[in-house]
Design a protein around this motif. Structure first.
Motif, PDB file in Angstrom:
ATOM      1  N   THR A   1      -7.717   3.395   9.511  1.00  0.00           N
ATOM      2  CA  THR A   1      -8.255   4.500  10.289  1.00  0.00           C
ATOM      3  C   THR A   1      -7.704   4.432  11.699  1.00  0.00           C
ATOM      4  N   VAL A   2      -7.255   5.576  12.196  1.00  0.00           N
ATOM      5  CA  VAL A   2      -6.753   5.683  13.558  1.00  0.00           C
ATOM      6  C   VAL A   2      -7.613   6.712  14.283  1.00  0.00           C
ATOM      7  N   HIS A   3      -8.081   6.340  15.465  1.00  0.00           N
ATOM      8  CA  HIS A   3      -8.819   7.285  16.302  1.00  0.00           C
ATOM      9  C   HIS A   3      -7.866   7.803  17.363  1.00  0.00           C
ATOM     10  N   VAL A   4      -7.683   9.114  17.388  1.00  0.00           N
ATOM     11  CA  VAL A   4      -6.834   9.757  18.389  1.00  0.00           C
ATOM     12  C   VAL A   4      -7.774  10.422  19.388  1.00  0.00           C
ATOM     13  N   ALA A   5      -7.714   9.953  20.640  1.00  0.00           N
ATOM     14  CA  ALA A   5      -8.610  10.450  21.682  1.00  0.00           C
ATOM     15  C   ALA A   5      -8.453  11.955  21.869  1.00  0.00           C
ATOM     16  N   ALA A   6      -9.549  12.580  22.224  1.00  0.00           N
ATOM     17  CA  ALA A   6      -9.568  14.024  22.452  1.00  0.00           C
ATOM     18  C   ALA A   6      -8.947  14.337  23.801  1.00  0.00           C
ATOM     19  N   GLY A   7      -7.636  14.451  23.821  1.00  0.00           N
ATOM     20  CA  GLY A   7      -6.923  14.787  25.038  1.00  0.00           C
ATOM     21  C   GLY A   7      -6.260  16.136  24.883  1.00  0.00           C
ATOM     22  N   GLY A   8      -6.542  17.036  25.791  1.00  0.00           N
ATOM     23  CA  GLY A   8      -5.944  18.367  25.703  1.00  0.00           C
ATOM     24  C   GLY A   8      -6.469  19.116  24.509  1.00  0.00           C
ATOM     25  N   HIS A   9      -5.638  19.949  23.976  1.00  0.00           N
ATOM     26  CA  HIS A   9      -6.033  20.773  22.833  1.00  0.00           C
ATOM     27  C   HIS A   9      -5.175  20.421  21.632  1.00  0.00           C
ATOM     28  N   LEU A  10      -5.470  19.284  21.029  1.00  0.00           N
ATOM     29  CA  LEU A  10      -4.727  18.853  19.845  1.00  0.00           C
ATOM     30  C   LEU A  10      -5.243  19.580  18.621  1.00  0.00           C
ATOM     31  N   ASP A  11      -4.319  20.072  17.817  1.00  0.00           N
ATOM     32  CA  ASP A  11      -4.725  20.617  16.534  1.00  0.00           C
ATOM     33  C   ASP A  11      -4.638  19.494  15.495  1.00  0.00           C
ATOM     34  N   GLU A  12      -5.063  19.772  14.294  1.00  0.00           N
ATOM     35  CA  GLU A  12      -5.109  18.748  13.247  1.00  0.00           C
ATOM     36  C   GLU A  12      -3.725  18.177  12.943  1.00  0.00           C
ATOM     37  N   GLU A  13      -2.731  19.030  12.830  1.00  0.00           N
ATOM     38  CA  GLU A  13      -1.386  18.567  12.505  1.00  0.00           C
ATOM     39  C   GLU A  13      -0.834  17.638  13.594  1.00  0.00           C
ATOM     40  N   THR A  14      -1.048  17.998  14.854  1.00  0.00           N
ATOM     41  CA  THR A  14      -0.575  17.174  15.963  1.00  0.00           C
ATOM     42  C   THR A  14      -1.321  15.846  16.009  1.00  0.00           C
ATOM     43  N   ALA A  15      -2.611  15.865  15.708  1.00  0.00           N
ATOM     44  CA  ALA A  15      -3.406  14.631  15.694  1.00  0.00           C
ATOM     45  C   ALA A  15      -2.899  13.675  14.619  1.00  0.00           C
ATOM     46  N   VAL A  16      -2.550  14.200  13.437  1.00  0.00           N
ATOM     47  CA  VAL A  16      -2.023  13.357  12.360  1.00  0.00           C
ATOM     48  C   VAL A  16      -0.657  12.794  12.760  1.00  0.00           C
TER      49      VAL A  16
ATOM     50  N   MET B   1       0.847  -1.175   0.000  1.00  0.00           N
ATOM     51  CA  MET B   1       0.000   0.000   0.000  1.00  0.00           C
ATOM     52  C   MET B   1       0.892   1.237   0.000  1.00  0.00           C
ATOM     53  N   HIS B   2       0.668   2.091  -0.946  1.00  0.00           N
ATOM     54  CA  HIS B   2       1.380   3.367  -1.011  1.00  0.00           C
ATOM     55  C   HIS B   2       0.383   4.461  -0.650  1.00  0.00           C
ATOM     56  N   LEU B   3       0.712   5.234   0.347  1.00  0.00           N
ATOM     57  CA  LEU B   3      -0.179   6.282   0.838  1.00  0.00           C
ATOM     58  C   LEU B   3      -0.412   7.332  -0.241  1.00  0.00           C
ATOM     59  N   THR B   4      -1.696   7.588  -0.523  1.00  0.00           N
ATOM     60  CA  THR B   4      -2.031   8.596  -1.519  1.00  0.00           C
ATOM     61  C   THR B   4      -2.868   9.735  -0.948  1.00  0.00           C
ATOM     62  N   ASP B   5      -3.514   9.499   0.207  1.00  0.00           N
ATOM     63  CA  ASP B   5      -4.381  10.531   0.768  1.00  0.00           C
ATOM     64  C   ASP B   5      -4.489  10.343   2.276  1.00  0.00           C
ATOM     65  N   THR B   6      -4.636  11.431   2.968  1.00  0.00           N
ATOM     66  CA  THR B   6      -4.887  11.415   4.402  1.00  0.00           C
ATOM     67  C   THR B   6      -6.114  12.283   4.651  1.00  0.00           C
ATOM     68  N   LYS B   7      -7.148  11.674   5.215  1.00  0.00           N
ATOM     69  CA  LYS B   7      -8.387  12.393   5.500  1.00  0.00           C
ATOM     70  C   LYS B   7      -8.511  12.546   7.015  1.00  0.00           C
ATOM     71  N   VAL B   8      -8.873  13.730   7.454  1.00  0.00           N
ATOM     72  CA  VAL B   8      -8.939  14.020   8.884  1.00  0.00           C
ATOM     73  C   VAL B   8     -10.332  14.530   9.233  1.00  0.00           C
ATOM     74  N   GLY B   9     -10.881  13.965  10.312  1.00  0.00           N
ATOM     75  CA  GLY B   9     -12.163  14.422  10.829  1.00  0.00           C
ATOM     76  C   GLY B   9     -12.076  14.600  12.331  1.00  0.00           C
ATOM     77  N   HIS B  10     -12.935  15.426  12.876  1.00  0.00           N
ATOM     78  CA  HIS B  10     -12.919  15.707  14.307  1.00  0.00           C
ATOM     79  C   HIS B  10     -14.346  15.724  14.841  1.00  0.00           C
ATOM     80  N   ASP B  11     -14.530  15.133  16.030  1.00  0.00           N
ATOM     81  CA  ASP B  11     -15.809  15.220  16.728  1.00  0.00           C
ATOM     82  C   ASP B  11     -15.531  15.317  18.221  1.00  0.00           C
ATOM     83  N   ASN B  12     -16.567  15.168  19.040  1.00  0.00           N
ATOM     84  CA  ASN B  12     -16.423  15.327  20.490  1.00  0.00           C
ATOM     85  C   ASN B  12     -15.517  14.283  21.131  1.00  0.00           C
ATOM     86  N   THR B  13     -15.349  13.117  20.498  1.00  0.00           N
ATOM     87  CA  THR B  13     -14.547  12.053  21.105  1.00  0.00           C
ATOM     88  C   THR B  13     -13.084  12.105  20.689  1.00  0.00           C
ATOM     89  N   GLY B  14     -12.767  12.886  19.657  1.00  0.00           N
ATOM     90  CA  GLY B  14     -11.384  12.980  19.219  1.00  0.00           C
ATOM     91  C   GLY B  14     -11.264  13.140  17.721  1.00  0.00           C
TER      92      GLY B  14
END
Length: 87
Positions: free
Chosen positions: A28-43, A1-14
């Motif tokens: 798909t990876v779920h990153v828990a909503a801890g602290g104040h993560l911005d999109e770049e840090t979550a990725v 698998m060669h990465l071609t796209d990264t899609k990011v979404g955010h809701d109340n859980t992370g």
């Protein structure tokens, strides 16, 4: 698998990060909503999680998962040989 796209979404859980490959497969990876993560840090955190999981499931990683490869019969018991193992 060669990465071609990264899609990011955010809701109340992370954050939900979808890593999409050129063959249509996705992880798909779920990153828990801890602290104040911005999109770049979550990725970045999601990528770190994948690296940890990759190391966990490869030779030299977790003993239980090491035995589970293409030659495995699915049995994680140490006292049972893998298919095709001769003693």
């Amino acid at each position: 698998m060669h990465l071609t796209d990264t899609k990011v979404g955010h809701d109340n859980t992370g954050w939900r990060i979808d890593f999409v490959g050129d063959d249509g497969d996705a992880v798909t990876v779920h990153v828990a909503a801890g602290g104040h993560l911005d999109e770049e840090t979550a990725v970045e955190r999601a990528r770190a999680i994948l690296v940890k999981l990759t190391a966990f499931g490869t030779r030299g990683g977790c003993r239980s998962l090491n035995a589970y490869d293409a030659a495995s019969n699915g049995n994680f018991d140490d006292d049972q040989p893998l298919i095709g193992t001769h003693h």
